[in-house]
Write a protein that holds these residues in place. Sequence first.
Motif, PDB file in Angstrom:
ATOM      1  N   GLY A  26      79.592 148.599  14.664  1.00  0.00           N
ATOM      2  CA  GLY A  26      80.636 148.545  13.640  1.00  0.00           C
ATOM      3  C   GLY A  26      80.596 149.717  12.682  1.00  0.00           C
ATOM      4  N   GLY A  27      80.176 150.878  13.163  1.00  0.00           N
ATOM      5  CA  GLY A  27      80.116 152.064  12.316  1.00  0.00           C
ATOM      6  C   GLY A  27      78.856 152.155  11.479  1.00  0.00           C
ATOM      7  N   LYS A  28      77.980 151.156  11.570  1.00  0.00           N
ATOM      8  CA  LYS A  28      76.730 151.166  10.816  1.00  0.00           C
ATOM      9  C   LYS A  28      75.561 151.277  11.793  1.00  0.00           C
ATOM     10  CE  LYS A  28      78.371 148.181   7.105  1.00  0.00           C
ATOM     11  NZ  LYS A  28      78.136 146.934   6.386  1.00  0.00           N
ATOM     12  N   LYS A  29      74.540 152.006  11.390  1.00  0.00           N
ATOM     13  CA  LYS A  29      73.339 152.106  12.203  1.00  0.00           C
ATOM     14  C   LYS A  29      72.381 151.003  11.765  1.00  0.00           C
ATOM     15  CE  LYS A  29      73.536 156.945  13.356  1.00  0.00           C
ATOM     16  NZ  LYS A  29      72.844 158.218  13.421  1.00  0.00           N
ATOM     17  N   ILE A  30      71.907 150.238  12.753  1.00  0.00           N
ATOM     18  CA  ILE A  30      70.941 149.187  12.448  1.00  0.00           C
ATOM     19  C   ILE A  30      69.733 149.362  13.350  1.00  0.00           C
ATOM     20  CG2 ILE A  30      72.650 147.518  11.644  1.00  0.00           C
ATOM     21  CD1 ILE A  30      72.396 146.112  14.346  1.00  0.00           C
ATOM     22  N   GLU A  31      68.602 148.895  12.893  1.00  0.00           N
ATOM     23  CA  GLU A  31      67.361 148.988  13.645  1.00  0.00           C
ATOM     24  C   GLU A  31      66.989 147.601  14.145  1.00  0.00           C
ATOM     25  OE1 GLU A  31      63.251 150.064  11.967  1.00  0.00           O
ATOM     26  OE2 GLU A  31      64.205 152.008  12.392  1.00  0.00           O
ATOM     27  N   ILE A  32      66.756 147.482  15.449  1.00  0.00           N
ATOM     28  CA  ILE A  32      66.399 146.187  16.028  1.00  0.00           C
ATOM     29  C   ILE A  32      65.023 146.267  16.679  1.00  0.00           C
ATOM     30  CG2 ILE A  32      68.799 145.498  16.418  1.00  0.00           C
ATOM     31  CD1 ILE A  32      68.378 146.178  19.379  1.00  0.00           C
ATOM     32  N   LYS A  33      64.383 145.124  16.800  1.00  0.00           N
ATOM     33  CA  LYS A  33      63.108 145.036  17.491  1.00  0.00           C
ATOM     34  C   LYS A  33      63.398 144.683  18.944  1.00  0.00           C
ATOM     35  CE  LYS A  33      60.512 143.496  13.477  1.00  0.00           C
ATOM     36  NZ  LYS A  33      59.765 142.376  12.887  1.00  0.00           N
ATOM     37  N   LYS A  34      63.137 145.615  19.826  1.00  0.00           N
ATOM     38  CA  LYS A  34      63.453 145.443  21.235  1.00  0.00           C
ATOM     39  C   LYS A  34      62.568 144.354  21.838  1.00  0.00           C
ATOM     40  CE  LYS A  34      64.468 148.364  25.136  1.00  0.00           C
ATOM     41  NZ  LYS A  34      64.384 149.725  25.672  1.00  0.00           N
ATOM     42  N   GLY A  35      63.186 143.335  22.464  1.00  0.00           N
ATOM     43  CA  GLY A  35      62.450 142.269  23.132  1.00  0.00           C
ATOM     44  C   GLY A  35      62.043 141.114  22.238  1.00  0.00           C
TER      45      GLY A  35
END
Length: 80
Positions: A11-20
């Motif tokens: 959505g135009g924003k960068k987010i950081e996720i924890k993979k797995g």
Amino acid sequence: MAYEKEEIELGGKKIEIKKGALSKQLGIPIEKDIPKSLLRKLKKMKVGEATEYKGKNIKITRLLKQRVSLAMTLKGMNKK
């Protein structure tokens, strides 16, 4: 175990996720896809409820619901 973090744009924003993280929380190997039927079932449940999937008890938490919602959003993006 530390999770590998991945940065995605949503959505135009960068987010950081924890993979797995969702796979581990559900007890499903990272290599296997999480069934959409399970995601839909978990999304409908309320926080505090519990369910069972392949012999593993899963308690619905706020964080689990957020991860399920994100997974459903990202799975839907693959079809476009």
